[in-house]
Write a protein that holds these residues in place. Structure first.
Motif, mmCIF file in Angstrom:
data_model
loop_
_atom_site.group_PDB
_atom_site.id
_atom_site.type_symbol
_atom_site.label_atom_id
_atom_site.label_comp_id
_atom_site.label_asym_id
_atom_site.label_seq_id
_atom_site.Cartn_x
_atom_site.Cartn_y
_atom_site.Cartn_z
ATOM 1 N N LEU A 41 -8.350 15.224 -3.152
ATOM 2 C CA LEU A 41 -7.325 15.339 -3.999
ATOM 3 C C LEU A 41 -6.066 14.652 -3.997
ATOM 4 C CD1 LEU A 41 -6.257 16.925 -6.472
ATOM 5 C CD2 LEU A 41 -5.364 18.601 -4.922
ATOM 6 N N LEU A 42 -5.474 14.560 -2.590
ATOM 7 C CA LEU A 42 -4.178 13.768 -2.760
ATOM 8 C C LEU A 42 -4.184 12.383 -2.840
ATOM 9 C CD1 LEU A 42 -2.940 15.477 0.848
ATOM 10 C CD2 LEU A 42 -2.165 15.830 -1.629
ATOM 11 N N ARG A 43 -5.517 11.766 -2.281
ATOM 12 C CA ARG A 43 -5.548 10.422 -2.697
ATOM 13 C C ARG A 43 -5.814 10.042 -4.026
ATOM 14 N NH1 ARG A 43 -9.524 5.619 -0.254
ATOM 15 N NH2 ARG A 43 -9.385 4.082 -1.763
ATOM 16 N N ARG A 92 -13.327 2.855 -2.176
ATOM 17 C CA ARG A 92 -12.765 1.581 -2.298
ATOM 18 C C ARG A 92 -11.292 1.647 -1.426
ATOM 19 N NH1 ARG A 92 -13.892 0.463 -8.654
ATOM 20 N NH2 ARG A 92 -16.123 0.453 -8.705
ATOM 21 N N PRO A 93 -10.639 0.526 -1.086
ATOM 22 C CA PRO A 93 -9.460 0.531 -0.699
ATOM 23 C C PRO A 93 -8.328 0.979 -1.730
ATOM 24 C CG PRO A 93 -10.437 -1.501 0.042
ATOM 25 C CD PRO A 93 -11.482 -0.987 -0.904
ATOM 26 N N ASP A 126 0.787 -1.219 0.035
ATOM 27 C CA ASP A 126 0.002 -0.112 0.008
ATOM 28 C C ASP A 126 0.774 1.199 -0.124
ATOM 29 O OD1 ASP A 126 -1.822 2.031 0.446
ATOM 30 O OD2 ASP A 126 -2.633 1.170 2.279
ATOM 31 N N TYR A 127 0.970 1.849 -1.342
ATOM 32 C CA TYR A 127 1.939 3.227 -1.352
ATOM 33 C C TYR A 127 0.852 4.414 -0.931
ATOM 34 C CZ TYR A 127 4.408 6.699 -3.847
ATOM 35 O OH TYR A 127 5.185 7.877 -4.323
ATOM 36 N N VAL A 128 -0.301 4.263 -1.445
ATOM 37 C CA VAL A 128 -1.163 5.448 -1.141
ATOM 38 C C VAL A 128 -1.396 5.994 0.218
ATOM 39 C CG1 VAL A 128 -3.190 6.388 -1.632
ATOM 40 C CG2 VAL A 128 -2.241 4.997 -3.587
#
Length: 248
Positions: free
Chosen positions: A173-175, A240-241, A142-144
């Motif tokens: 926005l960031l995600r 969603r994840p 999981d990078y985000v």
């Protein structure tokens, strides 16, 4: 289901319905009895949800005029619920461009302050987030989430309560930006040195260098989003994840 859970669910359903334009701007909303029947809740629950929506600037209500949806330029876009409802309803190009402008205006100034004010604990938190990003690039994962943690850490390190709250408005926005980067070939790997440059400037307490580094990072993200908007590919849906990287 508890009363508070019923209230939260009703507020979310009404908020999402408004933001997704199920209830048109300027049009009257369904009557209280109809809303009670639709959501299976009491009048008290509906009234509390309506009060919250009024406070968030989404609707106006009054005797003899009923309840109407307000134009979206009157909505409180700094309210985390409004941002979340818009993200669930779908991120429009206009919404994303507004957020990009906000990020370009806010984050460089916040990073300058972070370079001046960051404590050892702040730097440790940002370092940990960067390490998580690096691990995801090298070994998958999981990078985000770690990228979000990195940028929220920078905003907190500015030691300004209003900027810390602004991170909630920037979250969508960031995600979205980070998810777009993850689907680009070598996107996360290419962004790591730019993140490191920001972090190193904050550690060195060099505000000018930190500002230049974050502007380079933000402008790259803007280009990624504009590329996706121009291609008409579907934008990420934040309900969603986050996607996971594959091992290098």
């Amino acid at each position: 289901m508890s009363k508070s859970t019923h209230g939260r669910r009703t507020l979310d359903l009404l908020g999402e319905a408004i933001v997704s334009r199920r209830y048109a701007i300027g049009a009257p909303m369904p009557s209280e009895p109809l809303l009670c029947e639709e959501f299976g809740v009491s009048r008290t629950v509906v009234r509390e949800a309506v009060k919250s929506l009024v406070a968030k600037g989404l609707i106006v209500t009054g005797p003899k005029v009923g309840t109407h949806v307000l134009p979206d330029d009157q909505w409180n876009w700094f309210d985390p619920d409004v941002i979340t409802w818009q993200a669930r309803a779908g991120l429009t190009p206009e919404f994303l461009r507004d957020l990009q402008d906000l990020r370009r205006a806010v984050e460089p100034a916040a990073v300058r302050l972070a370079a001046e004010r960051a404590t050892a604990e702040d730097i440790e938190e940002i370092e940990a987030a960067f390490a998580g990003m690096k691990h995801a690039v090298e070994f998958g994962g999981d990078y985000v989430t770690f990228d979000l943690r990195f940028h929220h850490g920078l905003l907190r390190a500015a030691q300004n309560r209003m900027l810390a709250q602004m991170s909630k408005a920037l979250h969508a926005l960031l995600r979205t930006s980070f998810e777009i980067s993850t689907v680009k070939k070598d996107g996360p790997a290419m962004s790591l040195p730019m993140h490191r440059a920001v972090l190193d400037a904050v550690i060195a307490h060099n505000p000018a260098k930190a500002e230049r580094a974050i502007i380079k990072l933000i402008d790259g993200a803007r280009e990624d989003i504009e590329e996706v908007l121009g291609s008409r590919r579907r934008l990420p849906r934040l309900g969603r994840p986050p996607p996971r990287l594959k091992a290098a």
